[in-house]
Design an enzyme around this catalytic site. Structure first.
Site, PDB file in Angstrom:
ATOM      1  N   ASN A   9      43.004  45.657  38.542  1.00 52.54           N
ATOM      2  CA  ASN A   9      42.459  46.481  37.463  1.00 52.54           C
ATOM      3  C   ASN A   9      43.080  45.990  36.158  1.00 52.54           C
ATOM      4  O   ASN A   9      44.242  46.270  35.880  1.00 52.54           O
ATOM      5  CB  ASN A   9      42.805  47.950  37.730  1.00 52.54           C
ATOM      6  CG  ASN A   9      42.381  48.860  36.593  1.00 52.54           C
ATOM      7  OD1 ASN A   9      41.703  48.434  35.651  1.00 52.54           O
ATOM      8  ND2 ASN A   9      42.795  50.120  36.664  1.00 52.54           N
ATOM      9  N   TRP A  10      42.300  45.266  35.403  1.00 53.94           N
ATOM     10  CA  TRP A  10      42.824  44.644  34.180  1.00 53.94           C
ATOM     11  C   TRP A  10      43.060  45.664  33.071  1.00 53.94           C
ATOM     12  O   TRP A  10      43.678  45.342  32.070  1.00 53.94           O
ATOM     13  CB  TRP A  10      41.860  43.573  33.684  1.00 53.94           C
ATOM     14  CG  TRP A  10      41.667  42.400  34.587  1.00 53.94           C
ATOM     15  CD1 TRP A  10      41.953  42.312  35.929  1.00 53.94           C
ATOM     16  CD2 TRP A  10      41.126  41.121  34.219  1.00 53.94           C
ATOM     17  NE1 TRP A  10      41.628  41.061  36.398  1.00 53.94           N
ATOM     18  CE2 TRP A  10      41.109  40.312  35.376  1.00 53.94           C
ATOM     19  CE3 TRP A  10      40.645  40.586  33.019  1.00 53.94           C
ATOM     20  CZ2 TRP A  10      40.641  38.999  35.359  1.00 53.94           C
ATOM     21  CZ3 TRP A  10      40.166  39.286  33.005  1.00 53.94           C
ATOM     22  CH2 TRP A  10      40.170  38.491  34.164  1.00 53.94           C
ATOM     23  N   LYS A  11      42.489  46.846  33.229  1.00 54.26           N
ATOM     24  CA  LYS A  11      42.575  47.888  32.187  1.00 54.26           C
ATOM     25  C   LYS A  11      42.090  47.322  30.849  1.00 54.26           C
ATOM     26  O   LYS A  11      41.214  46.452  30.836  1.00 54.26           O
ATOM     27  CB  LYS A  11      43.999  48.456  32.123  1.00 54.26           C
ATOM     28  CG  LYS A  11      44.475  48.930  33.515  1.00 54.26           C
ATOM     29  CD  LYS A  11      45.718  49.748  33.494  1.00 54.26           C
ATOM     30  CE  LYS A  11      46.062  50.160  34.929  1.00 54.26           C
ATOM     31  NZ  LYS A  11      47.251  51.015  34.996  1.00 54.26           N
ATOM     32  N   HIS A  94      39.953  56.807  37.840  1.00 55.41           N
ATOM     33  CA  HIS A  94      41.329  56.353  37.590  1.00 55.41           C
ATOM     34  C   HIS A  94      42.080  57.425  36.796  1.00 55.41           C
ATOM     35  O   HIS A  94      41.494  58.105  35.947  1.00 55.41           O
ATOM     36  CB  HIS A  94      41.315  55.031  36.817  1.00 55.41           C
ATOM     37  CG  HIS A  94      42.666  54.383  36.785  1.00 55.41           C
ATOM     38  ND1 HIS A  94      43.652  54.793  35.917  1.00 55.41           N
ATOM     39  CD2 HIS A  94      43.207  53.401  37.544  1.00 55.41           C
ATOM     40  CE1 HIS A  94      44.740  54.064  36.154  1.00 55.41           C
ATOM     41  NE2 HIS A  94      44.502  53.217  37.125  1.00 55.41           N
ATOM     42  N   GLU A  96      43.954  57.250  34.384  1.00 55.27           N
ATOM     43  CA  GLU A  96      43.877  57.084  32.919  1.00 55.27           C
ATOM     44  C   GLU A  96      42.542  57.607  32.386  1.00 55.27           C
ATOM     45  O   GLU A  96      42.485  58.122  31.268  1.00 55.27           O
ATOM     46  CB  GLU A  96      44.109  55.613  32.560  1.00 55.27           C
ATOM     47  CG  GLU A  96      45.575  55.235  32.777  1.00 55.27           C
ATOM     48  CD  GLU A  96      45.811  53.782  33.167  1.00 55.27           C
ATOM     49  OE1 GLU A  96      44.911  52.944  32.978  1.00 55.27           O
ATOM     50  OE2 GLU A  96      46.918  53.490  33.674  1.00 55.27           O
ATOM     51  N   GLU A 166      47.061  56.384  44.014  1.00 57.62           N
ATOM     52  CA  GLU A 166      47.875  55.930  42.892  1.00 57.62           C
ATOM     53  C   GLU A 166      48.669  57.102  42.318  1.00 57.62           C
ATOM     54  O   GLU A 166      48.161  57.829  41.446  1.00 57.62           O
ATOM     55  CB  GLU A 166      46.975  55.347  41.783  1.00 57.62           C
ATOM     56  CG  GLU A 166      46.205  54.116  42.177  1.00 57.62           C
ATOM     57  CD  GLU A 166      45.868  53.242  40.975  1.00 57.62           C
ATOM     58  OE1 GLU A 166      46.073  52.027  41.082  1.00 57.62           O
ATOM     59  OE2 GLU A 166      45.436  53.769  39.926  1.00 57.62           O
ATOM     60  N   GLY A 172      52.538  51.720  36.146  1.00 57.56           N
ATOM     61  CA  GLY A 172      53.072  51.083  34.940  1.00 57.56           C
ATOM     62  C   GLY A 172      54.521  51.415  34.653  1.00 57.56           C
ATOM     63  O   GLY A 172      55.017  51.152  33.560  1.00 57.56           O
ATOM     64  N   SER A 213      52.684  49.977  40.288  1.00 59.54           N
ATOM     65  CA  SER A 213      53.810  49.036  40.213  1.00 59.54           C
ATOM     66  C   SER A 213      53.883  48.073  41.399  1.00 59.54           C
ATOM     67  O   SER A 213      54.970  47.693  41.827  1.00 59.54           O
ATOM     68  CB  SER A 213      55.140  49.792  40.041  1.00 59.54           C
ATOM     69  OG  SER A 213      55.128  50.532  38.826  1.00 59.54           O
ATOM     70  N   GLY A 234      47.714  46.759  38.740  1.00 55.98           N
ATOM     71  CA  GLY A 234      47.525  46.785  37.289  1.00 55.98           C
ATOM     72  C   GLY A 234      48.234  45.620  36.634  1.00 55.98           C
ATOM     73  O   GLY A 234      47.775  44.481  36.671  1.00 55.98           O
ATOM     74  N   GLY A 235      49.408  45.893  36.072  1.00 53.28           N
ATOM     75  CA  GLY A 235      50.139  44.898  35.291  1.00 53.28           C
ATOM     76  C   GLY A 235      50.229  43.511  35.917  1.00 53.28           C
ATOM     77  O   GLY A 235      49.980  42.499  35.244  1.00 53.28           O
TER      78      GLY A 235
HETATM   79  P1  13P Z   1      50.388  49.081  37.588  1.00 57.29           P
HETATM   80  O1  13P Z   1      50.243  48.066  38.706  1.00 57.29           O
HETATM   81  O2  13P Z   1      50.514  48.434  36.247  1.00 57.29           O
HETATM   82  O3  13P Z   1      51.433  50.093  37.887  1.00 57.29           O
HETATM   83  O4  13P Z   1      48.981  49.876  37.531  1.00 57.29           O
HETATM   84  C1  13P Z   1      48.447  50.419  38.675  1.00 57.29           C
HETATM   85  C2  13P Z   1      47.090  50.903  38.369  1.00 57.29           C
HETATM   86  O5  13P Z   1      46.896  51.865  37.656  1.00 57.29           O
HETATM   87  C3  13P Z   1      45.958  50.183  38.967  1.00 57.29           C
HETATM   88  O6  13P Z   1      44.758  50.877  38.806  1.00 57.29           O
END
Ligand code: 13P
Length: 258
Positions: A9-11, A94, A96, A166, A172, A213, A234-235
């Site tokens: 997930n590149w966000k 998600h 977010e 999640e 994050g 994470s 994510g990251g």
């Molecule tokens: P991180 O891997 O940056 O913690 O993010 C997880 C995430 O929200 C994937 O959708």
């Protein structure tokens, strides 16, 4: 047997030029990893360019969000009709989106149904926040999110979709859940809730990822858990070497080709 699935997930990261560069950097190696499904979820603006680069590969494409209407006066929104030309997957609910954009359980449920109408496979995100976790409310909260998201679906649809556990406090933060803890929530709460709604077959068939994470250094712990079918990253998915390493480790542990 469930096919493991590693999704990035590149966000809100990467311009078209940056997205193109990232995909070129990891495409060949990622494509060669067998026994796990690999999915990239770049921002809307980069979907088209990335789709082109993924032609003739087995890497799948997903969107990070979707509106529930096919078209109309919804300024700024992207519809399932637009996405189905490009994507196989769509992330829905998600944390977010829930936190910053007013996504609700009802909205998630509607979008999940719409995704199926258009041949898109939803990746449905659930998870508790720190306060709920510390108050011992995780099971009730996550179970409620699963119930709401899947309400009114058919068991055959549930078998096809993907869920992602999640925990919000792990996203994050560099502080992932423990692998055993995530395994327990996924097995007892998520599969347990699916079993109570759709039966044991559906509960055993639905794929459930862990997200929060995840990185090359900890993915092995998660992938050795029996209830965890992959990761939503994510990251670490923004660096080609890290995402490839995560997919490769997942394949070594869980790959269905073994
Ligand atoms: P991180 O891997 O940056 O913690 O993010 C997880 C995430 O929200 C994937 O959708």
């Amino acid at each position: 047997m469930r096919t493991p699935i590693i999704a990035g997930n590149w966000k809100m990261n990467k311009t078209i030029a940056e997205a193109t560069a990232l995909v070129r950097e990891m495409r060949r190696e990622l494509n060669e990893i067998e026994g796990v499904e690999k999915v990239l979820c770049p921002p809307f603006t980069a979907l088209s360019a990335v789709a082109e680069l993924l032609q003739a590969t087995k890497i799948k494409l997903g969107a990070q969000e979707m509106h529930c209407e096919e078209k109309g006066a919804f300024t700024g929104a992207i519809s399932p009709l637009m996405l189905k030309e490009l994507c196989q997957y769509v992330i829905i609910g998600h944390s977010e989106r829930r936190k910053y954009f007013g996504e609700t359980d009802e909205g998630v449920n509607r979008k999940v149904k719409v995704a199926f109408q258009h041949g898109l496979i939803p990746i449905i995100c659930v998870g508790e926040n720190l306060e709920q976790n510390e108050a011992g409310q995780t099971e009730e909260w996550v179970s409620g999110q699963v119930r709401a998201a899947l309400d009114g679906l058919a068991a055959e649809q549930v078998k096809e979709l993907v869920m992602a556990y999640e925990p919000i406090w792990a996203i994050g933060t560099g502080k992932p859940a423990t692998a055993a803890g995530a395994n327990a929530i996924i097995g007892l709460v998520i599969r347990g809730t699916v079993a109570s709604m759709f039966g044991e077959d559906a509960a055993q068939a639905v794929r459930v990822q862990y997200g929060g994470s995840v990185k090359p250094a900890n993915v092995v712990e998660f992938m050795t858990q029996p209830e965890i079918d992959g990761a939503l990253v994510g990251g670490a998915c923004l660096a080609a070497d890290k995402f490839v390493a995560i997919a490769r480790l997942a394949a070594e542990i869980k790959g269905t080709h073994k």
